[in-house]
Design a protein around this motif. Structure first.
Motif, PDB file in Angstrom:
ATOM      1  N   UNK A  99      11.771  -4.410   7.915  1.00 40.89           N
ATOM      2  CA  UNK A  99      10.980  -4.427   9.148  1.00 40.89           C
ATOM      3  C   UNK A  99      10.226  -3.114   9.294  1.00 40.89           C
ATOM      4  N   UNK A 100       9.094  -3.196  10.001  1.00 35.47           N
ATOM      5  CA  UNK A 100       8.299  -2.025  10.335  1.00 35.47           C
ATOM      6  C   UNK A 100       8.399  -1.813  11.829  1.00 35.47           C
ATOM      7  N   UNK A 101       8.874  -0.631  12.225  1.00 36.07           N
ATOM      8  CA  UNK A 101       8.926  -0.270  13.639  1.00 36.07           C
ATOM      9  C   UNK A 101       7.977   0.893  13.848  1.00 36.07           C
ATOM     10  N   UNK A 102       7.454   1.002  15.054  1.00 38.98           N
ATOM     11  CA  UNK A 102       6.537   2.101  15.349  1.00 38.98           C
ATOM     12  C   UNK A 102       6.501   2.345  16.844  1.00 38.98           C
ATOM     13  N   UNK A 103       6.123   3.565  17.190  1.00 38.95           N
ATOM     14  CA  UNK A 103       5.954   3.939  18.588  1.00 38.95           C
ATOM     15  C   UNK A 103       4.703   4.793  18.700  1.00 38.95           C
ATOM     16  N   UNK A 104       3.922   4.592  19.765  1.00 42.28           N
ATOM     17  CA  UNK A 104       2.764   5.461  19.978  1.00 42.28           C
ATOM     18  C   UNK A 104       3.208   6.734  20.701  1.00 42.28           C
ATOM     19  N   UNK A 105       2.627   7.875  20.365  1.00 41.47           N
ATOM     20  CA  UNK A 105       2.943   9.086  21.121  1.00 41.47           C
ATOM     21  C   UNK A 105       2.361   8.980  22.527  1.00 41.47           C
ATOM     22  N   UNK A 106       2.830   9.829  23.400  1.00 40.89           N
ATOM     23  CA  UNK A 106       2.391   9.769  24.799  1.00 40.89           C
ATOM     24  C   UNK A 106       0.888   9.952  24.970  1.00 40.89           C
ATOM     25  N   UNK A 107       0.259  10.732  24.076  1.00 39.13           N
ATOM     26  CA  UNK A 107      -1.186  10.942  24.224  1.00 39.13           C
ATOM     27  C   UNK A 107      -2.001   9.797  23.642  1.00 39.13           C
ATOM     28  N   UNK A 108      -1.326   8.801  23.026  1.00 37.57           N
ATOM     29  CA  UNK A 108      -2.001   7.627  22.513  1.00 37.57           C
ATOM     30  C   UNK A 108      -2.725   7.835  21.195  1.00 37.57           C
ATOM     31  N   UNK A 109      -2.619   9.010  20.584  1.00 33.98           N
ATOM     32  CA  UNK A 109      -3.291   9.290  19.322  1.00 33.98           C
ATOM     33  C   UNK A 109      -2.347   9.037  18.156  1.00 33.98           C
ATOM     34  N   UNK A 110      -2.703   8.100  17.279  1.00 39.15           N
ATOM     35  CA  UNK A 110      -1.887   7.821  16.114  1.00 39.15           C
ATOM     36  C   UNK A 110      -0.622   7.057  16.472  1.00 39.15           C
ATOM     37  N   UNK A 111       0.376   7.146  15.601  1.00 35.13           N
ATOM     38  CA  UNK A 111       1.650   6.462  15.831  1.00 35.13           C
ATOM     39  C   UNK A 111       2.720   7.044  14.921  1.00 35.13           C
ATOM     40  N   UNK A 112       3.966   6.830  15.307  1.00 37.35           N
ATOM     41  CA  UNK A 112       5.113   7.143  14.447  1.00 37.35           C
ATOM     42  C   UNK A 112       5.489   5.813  13.794  1.00 37.35           C
ATOM     43  N   UNK A 113       5.897   5.829  12.531  1.00 34.16           N
ATOM     44  CA  UNK A 113       6.211   4.571  11.854  1.00 34.16           C
ATOM     45  C   UNK A 113       7.476   4.717  11.021  1.00 34.16           C
ATOM     46  N   UNK A 114       8.271   3.640  11.006  1.00 34.97           N
ATOM     47  CA  UNK A 114       9.496   3.608  10.225  1.00 34.97           C
ATOM     48  C   UNK A 114       9.635   2.236   9.564  1.00 34.97           C
ATOM     49  N   UNK A 115      10.131   2.248   8.337  1.00 34.38           N
ATOM     50  CA  UNK A 115      10.511   1.010   7.661  1.00 34.38           C
ATOM     51  C   UNK A 115      12.029   0.983   7.650  1.00 34.38           C
ATOM     52  N   UNK A 116      12.585  -0.143   8.093  1.00 31.20           N
ATOM     53  CA  UNK A 116      14.036  -0.286   8.161  1.00 31.20           C
ATOM     54  C   UNK A 116      14.466  -1.476   7.325  1.00 31.20           C
ATOM     55  N   UNK A 117      15.715  -1.431   6.855  1.00 35.25           N
ATOM     56  CA  UNK A 117      16.241  -2.498   6.003  1.00 35.25           C
ATOM     57  C   UNK A 117      17.548  -3.000   6.588  1.00 35.25           C
ATOM     58  N   UNK A 118      17.682  -4.338   6.612  1.00 33.04           N
ATOM     59  CA  UNK A 118      18.931  -4.959   7.076  1.00 33.04           C
ATOM     60  C   UNK A 118      20.028  -4.688   6.048  1.00 33.04           C
ATOM     61  N   UNK A 119      21.181  -4.324   6.555  1.00 33.78           N
ATOM     62  CA  UNK A 119      22.346  -4.032   5.721  1.00 33.78           C
ATOM     63  C   UNK A 119      23.216  -5.291   5.582  1.00 33.78           C
ATOM     64  N   UNK A 120      24.136  -5.307   4.627  1.00 35.35           N
ATOM     65  CA  UNK A 120      24.989  -6.490   4.450  1.00 35.35           C
ATOM     66  C   UNK A 120      25.756  -6.912   5.704  1.00 35.35           C
TER      67      UNK A 120
END
Length: 123
Positions: free
Chosen positions: A82-103
């Motif tokens: 999965x790809x998760x992301x959050x926008x910073x408070x100033x609305x410029x760009x984004x933070x992004x993470x790729x996560x993987x389901x575990x067993x």
């Protein structure tokens, strides 16, 4: 080692990160990452592996920064990734993470770009 709450949804990781960071718990933050995770931090560098990520967060959290929850953007899920992301408070760009389901059904970060990525900028 403490029995940490697991992220049972990809979106849980951001909340757990904020809680553990604000508690100064570098080991708890590192437990949100897979053993072979890659973190695009510090700026211009990468930190690879849970142990190195724990050491990095211990240094960052020593200054007791305060993290505020950010409203996540919609999560994109494809099977066990999965790809998760959050926008910073100033609305410029984004933070992004790729996560993987575990067993066990929980989720861990495998790729993390915590810095703001502004369109047109190089990271």
């Amino acid at each position: 080692m403490p029995n940490y709450e697991k992220a049972m949804r990809p979106e849980d990781i951001t909340r757990l990160f904020v809680e553990r960071s604000n508690a100064g718990d570098a080991a708890g933050v590192a437990e949100l990452y897979a053993e072979d995770a890659v973190l695009a931090y510090p700026p211009g560098a990468t930190t690879v592996g849970r142990d190195a990520i724990r050491e990095l967060w211990a240094k960052v959290l020593a200054d007791r920064p305060r993290f505020e929850p950010e409203q996540p953007l919609p999560t994109l899920v494809n099977g066990d990734v999965a790809l998760t992301s959050t926008p910073p408070r100033d609305g410029a760009g984004a933070r992004a993470q790729v996560v993987r389901r575990q067993p066990d059904g929980s989720w861990l970060r495998i790729l993390d770009r915590p810095e703001f990525v502004t369109p047109g900028a190089t990271a």
